[in-house]
Scaffold this motif. Structure first.
Motif, PDB file in Angstrom:
ATOM      1  N   ARG A  88     -59.957  60.597 -75.684  1.00 53.26           N
ATOM      2  CA  ARG A  88     -59.466  59.892 -75.874  1.00 53.26           C
ATOM      3  C   ARG A  88     -58.049  60.207 -75.940  1.00 53.26           C
ATOM      4  O   ARG A  88     -56.572  59.698 -75.581  1.00 53.26           O
ATOM      5  CB  ARG A  88     -58.779  58.594 -77.119  1.00 53.26           C
ATOM      6  CG  ARG A  88     -58.636  57.835 -76.946  1.00 53.26           C
ATOM      7  CD  ARG A  88     -58.774  56.400 -78.117  1.00 53.26           C
ATOM      8  NE  ARG A  88     -59.569  55.565 -77.629  1.00 53.26           N
ATOM      9  CZ  ARG A  88     -61.113  55.325 -78.713  1.00 53.26           C
ATOM     10  NH1 ARG A  88     -60.643  55.178 -80.054  1.00 53.26           N
ATOM     11  NH2 ARG A  88     -61.996  54.584 -78.207  1.00 53.26           N
ATOM     12  N   ASP A 144     -61.106  47.354 -73.747  1.00 50.66           N
ATOM     13  CA  ASP A 144     -59.846  47.651 -74.982  1.00 50.66           C
ATOM     14  C   ASP A 144     -60.300  48.368 -75.469  1.00 50.66           C
ATOM     15  O   ASP A 144     -61.190  48.916 -76.496  1.00 50.66           O
ATOM     16  CB  ASP A 144     -59.550  46.155 -75.498  1.00 50.66           C
ATOM     17  CG  ASP A 144     -58.677  45.485 -74.334  1.00 50.66           C
ATOM     18  OD1 ASP A 144     -58.204  46.298 -73.459  1.00 50.66           O
ATOM     19  OD2 ASP A 144     -58.979  44.494 -74.823  1.00 50.66           O
ATOM     20  N   ILE A 145     -59.244  49.695 -76.690  1.00 52.43           N
ATOM     21  CA  ILE A 145     -59.237  50.171 -77.778  1.00 52.43           C
ATOM     22  C   ILE A 145     -59.380  49.657 -79.335  1.00 52.43           C
ATOM     23  O   ILE A 145     -57.744  49.404 -79.161  1.00 52.43           O
ATOM     24  CB  ILE A 145     -58.701  51.020 -77.364  1.00 52.43           C
ATOM     25  CG1 ILE A 145     -59.342  52.334 -76.111  1.00 52.43           C
ATOM     26  CG2 ILE A 145     -58.979  52.109 -78.745  1.00 52.43           C
ATOM     27  CD1 ILE A 145     -57.912  53.558 -75.486  1.00 52.43           C
ATOM     28  N   GLU A 155     -60.933  61.112 -81.740  1.00 49.94           N
ATOM     29  CA  GLU A 155     -61.217  61.649 -80.588  1.00 49.94           C
ATOM     30  C   GLU A 155     -60.955  62.318 -80.085  1.00 49.94           C
ATOM     31  O   GLU A 155     -60.040  62.149 -78.387  1.00 49.94           O
ATOM     32  CB  GLU A 155     -61.138  59.544 -80.119  1.00 49.94           C
ATOM     33  CG  GLU A 155     -62.439  59.047 -80.547  1.00 49.94           C
ATOM     34  CD  GLU A 155     -63.217  59.235 -80.714  1.00 49.94           C
ATOM     35  OE1 GLU A 155     -63.604  59.448 -79.161  1.00 49.94           O
ATOM     36  OE2 GLU A 155     -64.225  58.356 -80.896  1.00 49.94           O
ATOM     37  N   ARG A 165     -54.375  49.914 -81.705  1.00 52.73           N
ATOM     38  CA  ARG A 165     -55.075  49.058 -80.454  1.00 52.73           C
ATOM     39  C   ARG A 165     -54.537  49.223 -79.711  1.00 52.73           C
ATOM     40  O   ARG A 165     -53.170  49.070 -79.107  1.00 52.73           O
ATOM     41  CB  ARG A 165     -54.844  47.774 -80.786  1.00 52.73           C
ATOM     42  CG  ARG A 165     -55.253  47.254 -82.170  1.00 52.73           C
ATOM     43  CD  ARG A 165     -55.289  45.923 -82.492  1.00 52.73           C
ATOM     44  NE  ARG A 165     -56.418  45.363 -83.773  1.00 52.73           N
ATOM     45  CZ  ARG A 165     -56.331  45.590 -85.626  1.00 52.73           C
ATOM     46  NH1 ARG A 165     -54.858  46.575 -85.808  1.00 52.73           N
ATOM     47  NH2 ARG A 165     -56.651  45.673 -86.225  1.00 52.73           N
ATOM     48  N   TYR A 166     -54.950  49.308 -78.202  1.00 48.07           N
ATOM     49  CA  TYR A 166     -54.957  49.142 -76.499  1.00 48.07           C
ATOM     50  C   TYR A 166     -55.253  48.019 -76.115  1.00 48.07           C
ATOM     51  O   TYR A 166     -57.033  47.998 -76.591  1.00 48.07           O
ATOM     52  CB  TYR A 166     -55.258  50.277 -76.575  1.00 48.07           C
ATOM     53  CG  TYR A 166     -54.722  50.349 -74.637  1.00 48.07           C
ATOM     54  CD1 TYR A 166     -53.861  51.119 -74.049  1.00 48.07           C
ATOM     55  CD2 TYR A 166     -55.573  50.087 -73.840  1.00 48.07           C
ATOM     56  CE1 TYR A 166     -53.601  50.713 -72.544  1.00 48.07           C
ATOM     57  CE2 TYR A 166     -55.383  49.827 -72.446  1.00 48.07           C
ATOM     58  CZ  TYR A 166     -54.327  51.052 -72.040  1.00 48.07           C
ATOM     59  OH  TYR A 166     -53.512  50.252 -70.369  1.00 48.07           O
ATOM     60  N   ASP A 200     -58.779  51.895 -82.714  1.00 51.99           N
ATOM     61  CA  ASP A 200     -59.548  52.788 -83.180  1.00 51.99           C
ATOM     62  C   ASP A 200     -58.968  53.376 -84.366  1.00 51.99           C
ATOM     63  O   ASP A 200     -57.723  52.478 -85.040  1.00 51.99           O
ATOM     64  CB  ASP A 200     -58.411  54.292 -82.311  1.00 51.99           C
ATOM     65  CG  ASP A 200     -59.226  55.425 -82.967  1.00 51.99           C
ATOM     66  OD1 ASP A 200     -59.618  55.632 -83.882  1.00 51.99           O
ATOM     67  OD2 ASP A 200     -58.472  55.959 -81.866  1.00 51.99           O
ATOM     68  N   GLN A 236     -62.141  49.350 -67.684  1.00 53.22           N
ATOM     69  CA  GLN A 236     -62.283  49.982 -68.760  1.00 53.22           C
ATOM     70  C   GLN A 236     -62.109  48.804 -70.178  1.00 53.22           C
ATOM     71  O   GLN A 236     -61.408  47.796 -70.220  1.00 53.22           O
ATOM     72  CB  GLN A 236     -60.713  50.774 -68.687  1.00 53.22           C
ATOM     73  CG  GLN A 236     -59.943  51.398 -70.187  1.00 53.22           C
ATOM     74  CD  GLN A 236     -59.050  52.210 -69.854  1.00 53.22           C
ATOM     75  OE1 GLN A 236     -58.416  53.155 -68.988  1.00 53.22           O
ATOM     76  NE2 GLN A 236     -57.579  51.755 -71.102  1.00 53.22           N
TER      77      GLN A 236
END
Length: 490
Positions: free
Chosen positions: A322, A309-310, A318, A485-486, A312, A307
């Motif tokens: 998401r 990182d995000i 999304e 942010r993830y 956005d 997976q």
């Protein structure tokens, strides 16, 4: 040799339903109280899955285990809905949606009038008649178009009984999935209960030469089960068996099921893949005992991709791929718009009744961060959210910071500055949760209290969900979220 490691799709994605269409596989899973619901993923190798669309923008109720079927070039998803406080249903009810292609568009849900059962499984009998099997295992005939029923439910199979001294949650004969192979119709189902003790859930098989029975139980039942709590995957069950990609030997199929990761029930039931061998007696058997390590991948499979990182910036929403609303009311999507970030209209009085925007994760350790701005009279923030009774995190209302643990507001008064805009960060490091905050242009300050969240799972509150990052807005007015942010930590 290409290998893969379970899960093939991480995070809480229980009760997978899989169909092979040409050279592609399509999958969805129980989306419960999420909207949009029934996310559809596509794969060519059963290992790497890509989100395509959500088949159910507006769920009728709590969306339980479905079945996907193709008949005469048309596609059907049979859906059991369970009553919730926000739905109009009064009993478990089976509906259907249909489409010309798996990518949609999908119809609105059609009520089949089937009450009091869940877990539909579609099959076409040897005479061309369509049927749904359900939990129990019961059966009802479908009309030729698959959009209505003929007659009533009838009991057709009583299941295979495991020894009474096995440690399970309860018998719970459920999740029937049916398919023809050569001259036999196979019925794959689950018993033992999907939660409870790690050794409960299991996969059993029966077969018949007619959709009307009689059914013969597999002499080697169960074909999959957690035997010991020391194993890496618990409560394995609710399986679908499918042929492998082109070039796969005829005696090798694949089984897609779900299970809890040992020590991480908080992540929910994740999607597992394992090889199935067909014996000379035409019974399917598990090809490996331990599915916790690297396994040989299906023919032609690409390397497994982790997976990403995000980051956005909320330049677009999304929804489905998401973010989903938890426990949505009618027209929940009208609460959100994109305008210099994600603008979320407040709802309810606290995180418990806000229908937060949540996302799935399967990581053991991760950070989430987001900039939050609130209007007067509104509270908004970031959570790790299991359900309306169990969550932790923090928010602001322009005058103070509010802290939550165990699903309630804590007595701790965090000495954060009064501000209508602040950046919040939560770190879940193997179920130890720490928070930070900073005002624009300022330095990070660690929240004074940490939370231990290993007990935020289904066996504690009796709800088959997972602990998810979430954004919430409570009260009157709007909140604006920017720069989400993830980041997985390891």
């Amino acid at each position: 040799m290409t290998t893969f490691v379970n899960p093939v799709l991480s995070g809480d994605r229980p009760d997978p339903a899989v169909i092979k269409v040409g050279d592609e596989y399509w999958m969805t899973y129980s989306s419960f109280e999420a909207a949009p619901g029934l996310p559809l993923y596509r794969s060519t190798d059963l290992v790497n899955w890509t989100y395509v669309t959500a088949a159910l923008p507006n769920p009728v109720g709590n969306t339980f285990a479905v079945d996907i079927a193709e008949h005469d070039g048309r596609f059907f998803i049979y859906i059991p809905f369970i009553p919730t406080p926000w739905s109009t249903l009064t009993d478990a009810s089976i509906f259907v949606i249909h489409a010309d292609a798996m990518s949609g568009p999908w119809s609105e849900p059609i009520d089949l009038g089937i009450r009091g059962v869940i877990d539909p499984g579609h099959v076409v009998g040897e005479d061309g008649t369509r049927y749904l099997f359900t939990s129990g295992v019961r059966r009802i005939q479908l009309a030729d178009d698959g959009l209505s029923t003929v007659g009533e439910l009838e009991q057709v199979y009583d299941g295979w009984r495991y020894p009474d001294d096995w440690i399970t949650e309860g018998y719970s004969l459920e999740g029937p999935k049916l398919f023809w192979r050569d001259s036999y119709l196979y019925l794959v189902s689950a018993v033992g209960g999907t939660g409870g003790p790690p050794t409960g859930h299991m996969v059993i098989v029966a077969r018949s030469q007619s959709v009307h029975g009689p059914w013969e139980n597999h002499p080697g039942n169960p074909i999959a089960r957690t035997l010991d709590a020391a194993e890496p995957w618990w409560s394995r069950g609710h399986a679908t068996l499918v042929p492998g990609p082109a070039g796969t030997p005829d005696d090798l199929w694949w089984m897609v099921s779900h299970g809890y990761e040992n020590g991480y029930r908080t992540l929910g039931r994740q999607i597992l893949l394992e090889p199935i061998r067909w014996g000379e007696d035409d019974w399917p058997e598990a090809a490996v005992r331990d599915i916790g390590g690297p396994l040989p991948a299906p023919v032609g499979a690409a390397a497994q991709t982790p997976q990403a990182d995000i980051e956005d910036d909320f330049s677009q929403l999304e929804l489905g791929s998401r973010w989903t609303f938890h426990a949505p009311g009618p027209d929940e999507a009208e609460r959100v718009r994109i305008e210099d970030g994600l603008v979320l209209r407040g709802k309810g009085a606290s995180p418990a009744d806000t229908s937060p925007l949540a996302m799935l994760t399967g990581d053991h350790a991760y950070e989430i961060e987001v900039d939050v701005e609130v209007e007067p009279g509104l509270e908004a923030g970031v959570l790790l959210f299991f359900n309306n009774r169990l969550f932790c995190g923090m928010g602001i209302d322009g005058e103070r910071m509010l802290s939550y643990s165990g699903g309630i507001r804590t007595h701790w008064r965090e000495p954060a500055p009064a501000s209508n805009r602040i950046t919040l960060r939560l770190r879940n490091d193997e179920q130890i949760v720490t928070g930070w905050y900073r005002v624009p242009g300022g330095e990070w300050t660690r929240h004074a209290i940490r939370y231990e969240t290993s007990g935020y799972h289904a066996n504690v509150v009796g709800d088959l969900l997972s602990l998810r990052p979430a954004l919430y807005a409570a009260g009157a007015g709007e909140a604006r979220f920017r720069d989400f942010r993830y980041r997985a930590l390891r």
